[in-house]
Motif scaffolding. Structure first.
Motif, PDB file in Angstrom:
ATOM      1  N   ASP A 214       0.837  -1.198   0.000  1.00  0.00           N
ATOM      2  CA  ASP A 214       0.000   0.000   0.000  1.00  0.00           C
ATOM      3  C   ASP A 214       0.871   1.248   0.000  1.00  0.00           C
ATOM      4  OD1 ASP A 214       0.908   0.380   2.618  1.00  0.00           O
ATOM      5  OD2 ASP A 214      -0.983  -0.192   3.554  1.00  0.00           O
ATOM      6  N   TRP A 215       0.237   2.406   0.092  1.00  0.00           N
ATOM      7  CA  TRP A 215       0.944   3.691   0.010  1.00  0.00           C
ATOM      8  C   TRP A 215       1.836   3.955   1.213  1.00  0.00           C
ATOM      9  CZ3 TRP A 215      -4.063   2.621   0.742  1.00  0.00           C
ATOM     10  CH2 TRP A 215      -4.666   3.044   1.913  1.00  0.00           C
ATOM     11  N   LYS A 216       1.726   3.127   2.276  1.00  0.00           N
ATOM     12  CA  LYS A 216       2.622   3.251   3.428  1.00  0.00           C
ATOM     13  C   LYS A 216       3.808   2.302   3.312  1.00  0.00           C
ATOM     14  CE  LYS A 216      -0.979   2.435   5.822  1.00  0.00           C
ATOM     15  NZ  LYS A 216      -1.917   2.015   6.840  1.00  0.00           N
ATOM     16  N   GLY A 217       3.771   1.430   2.308  1.00  0.00           N
ATOM     17  CA  GLY A 217       4.834   0.453   2.121  1.00  0.00           C
ATOM     18  C   GLY A 217       4.554  -0.881   2.768  1.00  0.00           C
ATOM     19  N   ASP A 218       3.386  -1.034   3.392  1.00  0.00           N
ATOM     20  CA  ASP A 218       3.034  -2.297   4.044  1.00  0.00           C
ATOM     21  C   ASP A 218       2.637  -3.333   2.995  1.00  0.00           C
ATOM     22  OD1 ASP A 218       3.451  -1.307   6.600  1.00  0.00           O
ATOM     23  OD2 ASP A 218       1.393  -0.598   6.794  1.00  0.00           O
ATOM     24  N   VAL A 219       3.109  -4.566   3.190  1.00  0.00           N
ATOM     25  CA  VAL A 219       2.768  -5.648   2.279  1.00  0.00           C
ATOM     26  C   VAL A 219       1.318  -6.049   2.514  1.00  0.00           C
ATOM     27  CG1 VAL A 219       3.240  -8.042   1.636  1.00  0.00           C
ATOM     28  CG2 VAL A 219       5.131  -6.492   2.135  1.00  0.00           C
TER      29      VAL A 219
END
Length: 199
Positions: free
Chosen positions: A150-155
């Protein structure tokens, strides 16, 4: 043929449905009691989707994540019993699920810091699908894989697939994009960008 019993593998008292397994079974009630989760009391659910939507809409994200990991562990215990192995002790599942989530989230932080210059965040509210492929010259098979963040970098999710009848690196890369697009659609993600490599 393998005989399949309709009875719950964990309690043996009722027919196993998803609602019984995840809400009604005395085994899982012990888990919800240990976790101090009481949102199911006074509510009845016709199917698992209704249960899942209820939890997602009525609880904060951290609790939903914890609940999902506990469900996964309940399913693991159910399968252990079905195959003649020992299931987890119900009261131990809430703490085990918290530990699993903590380890997973710590790994996400480490993953983000590893590829600082190689991977960039997608714009806020969108997702990024990164795909990669593998093929060894002279072989007739390969493999592809991908990760959606996602846009936070979370898989959010990932996939891997064996490729039969693969004869070039270019073909493997194209199949990586193809299977990545199908995977994103299957899990309901439509607003995303696609990038090669940088997994």
């Amino acid at each position: 043929k393998v005989p399949v019993s309709p009875w719950c593998c964990l309690c043996g008292e009722k027919v196993e449905t998803r609602i019984h397994l995840f809400v009604e079974c005395f085994y899982v009630q012990g888990i919800w009691g240990s976790a101090r989760i009481s949102c199911f009391k006074g509510n009845s659910f016709h199917n698992f989707r209704q249960l899942f939507e209820f939890v997602c809409c009525s609880q904060v994200v951290d609790l939903v994540e914890w609940w999902c990991v506990m469900l996964w562990m309940v399913w693991g215990s159910r399968n252990a019993e079905a195959h003649g192995q020992m299931s987890r002790i119900a009261a131990s599942i809430p703490d085990a699920a918290k530990s699993f989530l903590l380890e997973f989230k710590s790994a996400q932080v480490c993953l983000r810091s590893v590829g600082v210059g190689a991977w960039s965040l997608p714009s806020e509210g969108t997702f990024k699908l990164n795909v990669d492929a593998s093929w060894i010259p002279g072989e007739d098979f390969g493999g592809v894989g991908g990760v959606i963040r996602d846009w936070k970098g979370d898989v959010i999710a990932g996939f891997a697939k064996y490729l039969d009848q693969c004869y070039s690196a270019e073909y493997a890369k194209l199949m990586g994009f193809f299977h990545g697009l199908i995977f994103a659609k299957e899990i309901g993600i439509f607003d995303f960008v696609v990038e090669g490599d940088c997994l």
